[in-house]
Structures are given as C-alpha cells and as structure tokens.
Scaffold this motif. Structure first.
Motif, PDB file in Angstrom:
ATOM      1  N   ILE A 133      49.312  53.777  87.120  1.00  0.00           N
ATOM      2  CA  ILE A 133      48.573  53.817  85.853  1.00  0.00           C
ATOM      3  C   ILE A 133      48.038  55.222  85.606  1.00  0.00           C
ATOM      4  CG2 ILE A 133      46.461  53.007  84.710  1.00  0.00           C
ATOM      5  CD1 ILE A 133      47.007  50.232  85.896  1.00  0.00           C
ATOM      6  N   THR A 192      46.978  47.148  94.934  1.00  0.00           N
ATOM      7  CA  THR A 192      46.170  47.691  93.850  1.00  0.00           C
ATOM      8  C   THR A 192      46.236  49.213  93.786  1.00  0.00           C
ATOM      9  OG1 THR A 192      44.699  45.809  93.921  1.00  0.00           O
ATOM     10  CG2 THR A 192      43.835  47.822  92.926  1.00  0.00           C
ATOM     11  N   ILE A 215      47.710  37.121  82.102  1.00  0.00           N
ATOM     12  CA  ILE A 215      47.014  38.348  82.527  1.00  0.00           C
ATOM     13  C   ILE A 215      45.987  38.833  81.509  1.00  0.00           C
ATOM     14  CG2 ILE A 215      48.961  39.144  83.966  1.00  0.00           C
ATOM     15  CD1 ILE A 215      49.484  41.316  81.767  1.00  0.00           C
ATOM     16  N   LEU A 259      49.394  50.354  92.143  1.00  0.00           N
ATOM     17  CA  LEU A 259      49.324  50.083  90.709  1.00  0.00           C
ATOM     18  C   LEU A 259      48.430  51.115  90.013  1.00  0.00           C
ATOM     19  CD1 LEU A 259      49.898  48.200  88.270  1.00  0.00           C
ATOM     20  CD2 LEU A 259      47.850  46.920  88.901  1.00  0.00           C
ATOM     21  N   ASP A 313      39.903  41.687  88.370  1.00  0.00           N
ATOM     22  CA  ASP A 313      40.382  42.185  87.070  1.00  0.00           C
ATOM     23  C   ASP A 313      40.370  43.707  87.028  1.00  0.00           C
ATOM     24  OD1 ASP A 313      40.485  39.534  86.056  1.00  0.00           O
ATOM     25  OD2 ASP A 313      38.334  39.616  85.596  1.00  0.00           O
ATOM     26  N   ILE A 314      41.207  44.258  86.151  1.00  0.00           N
ATOM     27  CA  ILE A 314      40.925  45.608  85.699  1.00  0.00           C
ATOM     28  C   ILE A 314      40.474  45.527  84.240  1.00  0.00           C
ATOM     29  CG2 ILE A 314      42.575  46.706  87.291  1.00  0.00           C
ATOM     30  CD1 ILE A 314      44.311  47.314  84.853  1.00  0.00           C
ATOM     31  N   LEU A 355      50.198  48.050  80.179  1.00  0.00           N
ATOM     32  CA  LEU A 355      50.391  46.599  80.202  1.00  0.00           C
ATOM     33  C   LEU A 355      51.719  46.233  80.858  1.00  0.00           C
ATOM     34  CD1 LEU A 355      48.870  45.041  76.963  1.00  0.00           C
ATOM     35  CD2 LEU A 355      48.006  45.032  79.297  1.00  0.00           C
ATOM     36  N   CYS A 384      50.986  46.216  84.478  1.00  0.00           N
ATOM     37  CA  CYS A 384      50.118  45.091  84.846  1.00  0.00           C
ATOM     38  C   CYS A 384      50.892  43.782  84.776  1.00  0.00           C
ATOM     39  CB  CYS A 384      48.894  45.038  83.934  1.00  0.00           C
ATOM     40  SG  CYS A 384      47.782  46.426  84.198  1.00  0.00           S
ATOM     41  N   HIS A 385      51.732  43.674  83.765  1.00  0.00           N
ATOM     42  CA  HIS A 385      52.528  42.458  83.607  1.00  0.00           C
ATOM     43  C   HIS A 385      53.451  42.285  84.809  1.00  0.00           C
ATOM     44  CE1 HIS A 385      55.657  39.867  81.603  1.00  0.00           C
ATOM     45  NE2 HIS A 385      54.550  39.263  81.237  1.00  0.00           N
ATOM     46  N   GLN A 435      48.777  41.605  87.155  1.00  0.00           N
ATOM     47  CA  GLN A 435      47.386  42.089  87.202  1.00  0.00           C
ATOM     48  C   GLN A 435      46.628  41.681  85.941  1.00  0.00           C
ATOM     49  OE1 GLN A 435      45.305  43.896  89.431  1.00  0.00           O
ATOM     50  NE2 GLN A 435      43.917  43.211  87.793  1.00  0.00           N
ATOM     51  N   SER A 436      45.516  40.984  86.117  1.00  0.00           N
ATOM     52  CA  SER A 436      44.730  40.559  84.954  1.00  0.00           C
ATOM     53  C   SER A 436      43.996  41.736  84.316  1.00  0.00           C
ATOM     54  CB  SER A 436      43.733  39.488  85.364  1.00  0.00           C
ATOM     55  OG  SER A 436      42.913  39.969  86.402  1.00  0.00           O
ATOM     56  N   VAL A 437      43.860  41.673  82.984  1.00  0.00           N
ATOM     57  CA  VAL A 437      43.311  42.774  82.190  1.00  0.00           C
ATOM     58  C   VAL A 437      42.257  42.225  81.227  1.00  0.00           C
ATOM     59  CG1 VAL A 437      43.855  44.536  80.468  1.00  0.00           C
ATOM     60  CG2 VAL A 437      45.518  44.011  82.282  1.00  0.00           C
TER      61      VAL A 437
END
Lengths: 469, 469
Positions: free
Chosen positions: B10, B3, B454, B6, B85-86, B56, B59-60, B64-66
């Motif tokens: 971001i 995380t 996600i 990531l 989640d984020i 995205l 995350c994809h 990673q769920s959004v």
C-alpha cells in the motif's frame, strides 16, 4: 414445463378472466401509438400483489419471460413482447386508498392512471406534480418503471422525487414492500431506488406511496424573446433566483421550432414576431395571487432593464395562458411539418448546449442539404428535444442520424435519454452515455436480481448480454 | 498475505505520508465526540481515486477489511474500526473544481468539508442547500455515504436530491464514475443511488457533482405558539400552501423542550411565554424582499384569523432571527439539563405522531417515574427527535428505553433512523423498520458488490450475517 401447463397453473391463480389468449392478445398493442399486433403467448392480468407474486414464482420456475404492461405510452419499445414472452398487465390493479390529507400522501396500485391521482389530490386541495401529455393513459407503475419526468421537473423533480414508498415483486416472486409514507428514512439501503427507472427489468412495481404537495393558488405565464444563447442561460439563472422556489416552467423554443409551429397553415396566433433567436415559455406558480404577480412582473422588468430579454407577452387570462402553452405543446403540428421525423430526448450541460446544437445542425446539412431540424425542450432541466427529418425513414438513414446526434453528445458527456429510457430502441447507443464499468455493474445487478433473465429480457441490454454477469 | 507485506504494498501506492501507524492511529478518533483511541492497524490516506482503487484491489485480494473515514461526525458508530481493520481516510482528497455558474454545479472530491462547498457557492451567488451543525468538519463523501439531511430538507430534500453525479470505488477496486452534471438521466440504472446512504458498505465515494441553487435574497422567520397537535398539522399544510415553494423550515418544539431550554439558568430570552403546548419555528426564503415579507406576514395573519395559532413573534433583525434559532439549536444546553441523555432520530406519519409521543411518554413514566423526556424536530419532514433520561446510562437501562421507543414506532410503520443511519448502534433494531424480505435483499446486494465483506463490515448488519447472502 410446456406453455399450456404453465398457463393452466396461472389460470388457477388469476382466474379465467385473468388470462387473455388469441385474438384478445393480437388485437392489443405493445407500443405507441397503439396499432395492435401484440405477439405474446398470453396476457396475464393479476388482481393483487399476491397474485403477481404467485404468477412470477411459476414463471421463474419455468424460465418463462415476462413483459410488464402499464399504460403503453412509452416511446422506446420498452413494452414490446415477442412470441416467446407472456405479458403481465397491471390493468386490474387500480385501487387507490383515500388521500391522507394531513400526511399529504396517497397509496395507489400500479395500474392507476396518472390522471386519477391528479383528480384525487385536487379534490382535497393537493397536487401530484408529475404531469405529462399521456396523463390519461399512462399508469403510476409505468411512470415509476421509467422514472417519468414531464412538465414540472424544474420545480418538483422527476417521479423519483415524488415517491415515499414502493412495493415490487422480484423475479422469483419475493415481495419487497417498502411502503412507509415518510420523507426521511435512513434505515439501510433505499431499495425502492432499484426499481425506479429500471424499465421492468429488476422487479415489477405493484404499489406506491406518493408524496403530494399544496395545490398552487396562482400561476403566471409569459412568452419571452431572447437574442443569444448565453442570455438564455443568464435569464434562467436570474428567474430561478428572483422567483424563489416558485419557478415552475422554463421551456425554450429555438427559432426553427417557433417559426415552424406558427408558420404557414398554423392554427396558432403569433404572440411574438418570428425574428428572434430564442423563445422562452416562463411560468411560476405560488400561494398568493397578488404578491406572486407582483414578483413575476418585477422579475421580467429587471430582465428588460438589464437587456437580457428583448420582448415579452404576459398571459392576461387562462385562455391566453393555454394559447401560449399550445405552441410549445403542438407536437402533432410539428410531426406533420417534419415528416417523417426522428425525435431525440437528450440532456447535457447548459454551457455545452449551444455549441452542440450548432454542430449537429452543421453535420446534418453537410450530409443532407435538404434536411430540417428543430430544437426545443425543458431547458431549465438541461433537457432538450431535437426533431429532424431527412425525408426518409430508411433504417440506414435513421441510424446515420442517430450516430451524428449521439456521438456529438457523448463527446460532451451528454446523455442519450433524459426522460424516455432505453428500452429496445436506444440500447445500441447506451455506451455513448455510460462507461463499460457502469454497464458491467448494471448487468451484475440484473443478474443477481433476475438470474434467469425472465423480466423484460432484452430491454436496456441485448438479450445475450443480459444472461451473463 | 501478512499485514506488513500488505502495508508495504500500500505504501508503494500512496507513499510514506499516505500511511499512518502506531500513535498516529491511536491518537485519532473514530467516533463523535472525538476522544482518540482508534484501534485500526493503520490509517491509509490515498490522494486520488486511482489510489483508492489500487489500495482496494490489494485489500480485496488479501481479504483485508476497510473502514472509510470522512469527517467523523456520524452519530451511530458507522466509522468505528477494530484491531483487524484498516482505515481509509479521504482527508487528502479535498480538491474542488471551480463552480460552473451557468450549469450551477460543482464537482468535488469526497474529502471536501461541507462548509467549503457553501463558501464556494456563495462566492458566485449560489447555494448548496445541504446544511447541518457539523458543517465545518463533515465531508461531502460522508454526507453522501449517510444521505445527510439537516435544516433545509423541507425545501430542498436530502443530499440524495442534490447529487447529479457520483464516482465510487467498488470493493474490488473497480471505479464506477457517473459524473454527468445533468438533472435528467434515464439511461439504464441510476447506479449512484446504490452508494447514497449505504454507509460505506457497498463502495467508497470518491467524487461527486453537486447541484447548486440560487442564493436566497430574503428570509423571514417567526416563532409561533399553538395549542394542540392537530392544529400544528393544519398550520404546516396551510403554510406550505400559502408560502408557495419558499417554505424553508418548519421546526416544532413540544412544551417540554421549550420550557427546558428557556428555563432556569438559560442564556436565552423567552420570546413567547412557557404556557403553550407547541412552538413552531417557521422560516421562508425567497427571491424578492418586499413581496416575500408581505406574503409571510399575510400568511400568519390568516392563521391568526382562523384561530390555528395563538401567539407569534416575527424576527425584525438578523440578530432576532439568530436568537430564535439558538433556542431550537441549543442541543448542548439540552444535554446538560437531561444528563445522561438518550437521543432518538425517528420518522413517522404526522397523523400518528401525537399519539406516538404520548404513548412513549406514558410508558417511560410508568416504568421510571422520575424520567424526563423532551420532543422536538423537523416536523415538516415527519422527523422528530426524542431526548430522554432515566438518570443512568447502564446498557440494560438504555436498551429498555430503546425497546419502548422502537416498538411503539414499529407498530406505526415509523422508521428508527430518519437521518443518522444505522451504523453499529442501531443495527439491533433494524427489523423494527424493515421487513425480513427487505433485509434479505439488502444482504444480497451487499454480497454481490462486496463478496468478501471487506467494506465497513458489521455496519448496518451484524458481521456473520453480512458474510452470507
């Protein structure tokens, strides 16, 4: 599976009367105007959603392509079938449930002609507001598959806005029945939207719940002269405001259209002189004769006083109203004077429209000094038609005209098909209106819903592309 | 990818101010009414469509769920985020282009609050007709993701009908930009429909082109008493007809609602006595003050003469109009008197409505003799609300109430969510309104557009199901 085996299995489902072969196929047409010559292997005529489903299951298993036929009044070759296709005609599916006059809905099978819906609604003092010239032949299924528009879009929207429920059959025969007759439904994805306007490529529409409206009790119609395009835009805005929710038509004819139609050999009178730049056919429909008339005339008076409009004739009778509409609707008369003509159905923002029309006209006369062009259409919806002639219908000439029209449009974020769809005839130009990412997503949807590319293959996208995802 | 890695990547995209962590997350809410306690790992605040796309993509790749956040005024838990989640908040994307007053459109970013659109439109004498109680906080992106309805649906439709273009980002970061500002566009599939009402599960809406309408110049409002439900249906039909396209509200309060609101301790007057079965709040808006008033009063007079209605009070001032609406809109007052309340937002055919309400009421009092129920809503759209209390908010009791309400609805082809969506709170009941085939097709769409599940996972469908196709 060979074709005979497949057709025999289909015959077991739809019965002998449900399968047409040989002359019964070739004597039929698959385009407009009808000329015969359908090349399909067979025409299958299921009598129910269940039969459509079973036929599609077989075709899916066999990889057999299927072109769906409704009323065959489309203008872009969307129903054309080749020698490898079978046609699935919905002509035997023409049942209508009684109108629900409290909920103001009617549930119909896809093969019901539009005009029958009009009549059933009017019998109980209701209106189905979708209306177009082909009303006697076109079917509700075809209207849905092409997201039909027509004469009342400014007031009621396209057929997309008149649909409460749709039942469709997927390529593999799965029946998706979303037939709630309710206006508001936020329970997950609105699946019916997939099938509306997808030209038979994602599923076959078999039934629909249509929303009906009150039948108007009054109408007021006028033909109005305006001298410049900015004033046309202001007049539209003012009328939409002054007439509240009752404005039902705002059709514009450029001078070239009007003078062509009322010129030499015309069967029409000349309600206004030929010297004006723009002619607006304005109509409102409402629920109260006296107050509607008062408001309509008051709105026109205001427009005179603010010098937006320079002349107007208000229809004083049903006959006069029809005479005014006959000028706007005289497409056969137009086709005779502009022969052979190439016709376009485009949308773009009203602020870009005048400049766009002028650019196309200039490019046309630069290249073909003797070419002619007329402009008219549903300006209230941002939708106009161009009819052009260069004196020839040679494919290379037609393509050169199309390139001029669509390139100038693409630069202004216009769209190459407002109402008619893409079919076969416009697919080469799709990229003028849709981005690469949009087209890729369309193909992804096509591939997931129809992995074997059996539903109306080659329409909207070229066949080789439609197979991939 | 872990995380922290990531989030660092971001941060490179959205900047330090674009990433909230720790207390900045937990002090925020993810449901309504806001109470704090968001459990997400981080809140990401991109400043442009491009940044949404790049976030995205990461995350994809990371699986990673959004969970997307707009104004957080949804009522079904659609924005709730878990510890894995984020949250992607669109709060920094609040740019608006100037209103195009000729084309009558405005292009806005998703984070723009609804009320800012109202104000910008009114500044140039135009109207954005979507309106709801949360107007000050809710955002256009959230309105689109939930296909918001509200107070003017009978006249203008849901937000689906107010959208000319939508830009959205897919799960893998692909930008789908369909921002033509035209009313008619039949160039292939209408992709924006996918994102409208899909609750952030198929893509993240980043921009939209909104259609604006003329600002009404007049409004007429009345509160009307009616003695039986059939007459309510007839009165709706007659008013829709007599008022032409100007009918803008037809809200109905059952006797139980009206007497609860104007009863003991009420801050409202009692414009009509408490003895009637139904109270209709009727409104029309139009373009011409005198003729609109004349028509409105004439229509009511006709209804008196045909004995459809038994009493009426017509607002004579802006204050009186507001006082009438305050009765219909006093949901806080209702919540105090029916505590703890369970509220439903359902649609069904008007012919089924009376019988449905009576059945639910009977089942409720059979099971909980002291329970109370009130009924009200946008009857003109076939959409009513039930507010019930059984004196407890125990999950088992709530579930028993939900089962009564939804089962009786499913038997009548009603829908369990007219406006609010499914989110988390209604997903257990989705099958009461949608068939197995429909739900399977929804999951197919979800899977193809978001193969790693996600985007807002677990909303509309349970998580394990959403992963499959």
């Amino acid at each position: 599976m060979n074709t005979n085996t497949l057709l025999n299995e289909i015959k077991d489902i739809v019965g002998t009367a449900g399968v047409l072969l040989g002359d019964d196929v070739t004597s039929r047409s698959d385009s407009w105007p009808p000329t015969g010559g359908c090349q399909a292997k067979a025409i299958i005529r299921p009598a129910s959603t269940q039969e459509v489903s079973e036929v599609l299951k077989l075709c899916h298993a066999a990889g057999q392509s299927v072109v769906t036929h409704g009323g065959l009044t489309g203008l872009v070759g969307g129903a054309r079938a080749g020698a490898d296709d079978i046609v699935l005609s919905l002509e035997r599916m023409h049942a209508m449930e009684p109108v629900d006059s409290i909920n103001r809905t009617v549930t119909v099978e896809a093969g019901v002609p539009l005009q029958r819906v009009h009549e059933a609604a009017e019998d109980v003092d209701l209106l189905f507001p979708l209306d177009l010239g082909a009303r006697g032949s076109c079917t509700i299924g075809g209207n849905i598959a092409t997201n039909a528009g027509g004469n009342s879009v400014i007031r009621y929207g396209m057929i997309r806005d008149q649909l409460l429920g749709v039942e469709a059959v997927l390529a593999d025969g799965t029946i998706i029945s979303s037939l709630n007759g309710v206006i508001k439904n936020n329970t997950g994805y609105d699946l019916k939207q997939l099938f509306i306007g997808s030209e038979g490529t994602l599923g076959i529409v078999t039934r629909a719940v249509l929303r009906l409206r009150p039948l108007p009790r009054s109408s007021n119609t006028a033909l109005i002269a305006i001298e410049n395009f900015n004033q046309v835009g202001s007049f539209l805005r003012d009328m939409d405001s002054a007439l509240g929710g009752t404005l039902s038509a705002f059709e514009v004819m450029w001078n070239d259209f009007y003078t062509t139609i009322i010129g030499d050999g015309s069967k029409h009178g000349s309600p206004l002189g030929p010297e004006h730049q723009f002619y607006v056919l304005l109509e409102s429909t409402g629920g109260h004769e006296d107050s509607d008339k008062f408001r309509f005339e008051g709105a026109l008076e205001e427009a005179f006083e603010s010098e937006l409009i320079v002349d107007a004739v208000i229809a004083q009778s049903k006959q006069q109203r029809e005479d005014l509409w006959a000028i706007r609707d005289d497409i056969p008369g137009l086709a005779k004077k502009l022969f052979p003509s190439i016709v376009f159905d485009i949308s773009l923002g009203i602020p870009q429209m005048d400049d766009y029309v002028n650019e196309v006209r200039k490019q046309m006369t630069d290249r073909w000094p003797d070419s002619r062009m007329v402009t008219f259409g549903h300006l209230g919806d941002g939708n106009i038609h161009l009819a052009l002639t260069v004196g020839s219908h040679e494919p290379s000439e037609v393509q050169a005209v199309e390139t001029i029209v669509y390139e100038a449009l693409g630069r202004r974020q216009g769209v190459i098909s407002a109402e008619h769809g893409i079919g076969l005839d416009k697919r080469a130009y799709l990229q003028h209106s849709r981005s690469e990412n949009e087209i890729a997503l369309m193909k992804t949807l096509k591939h997931v819903l129809d992995p074997k590319n059996i539903l109306n293959p080659g329409k909207i996208f070229a066949p080789s592309e439609g197979n991939q995802s």
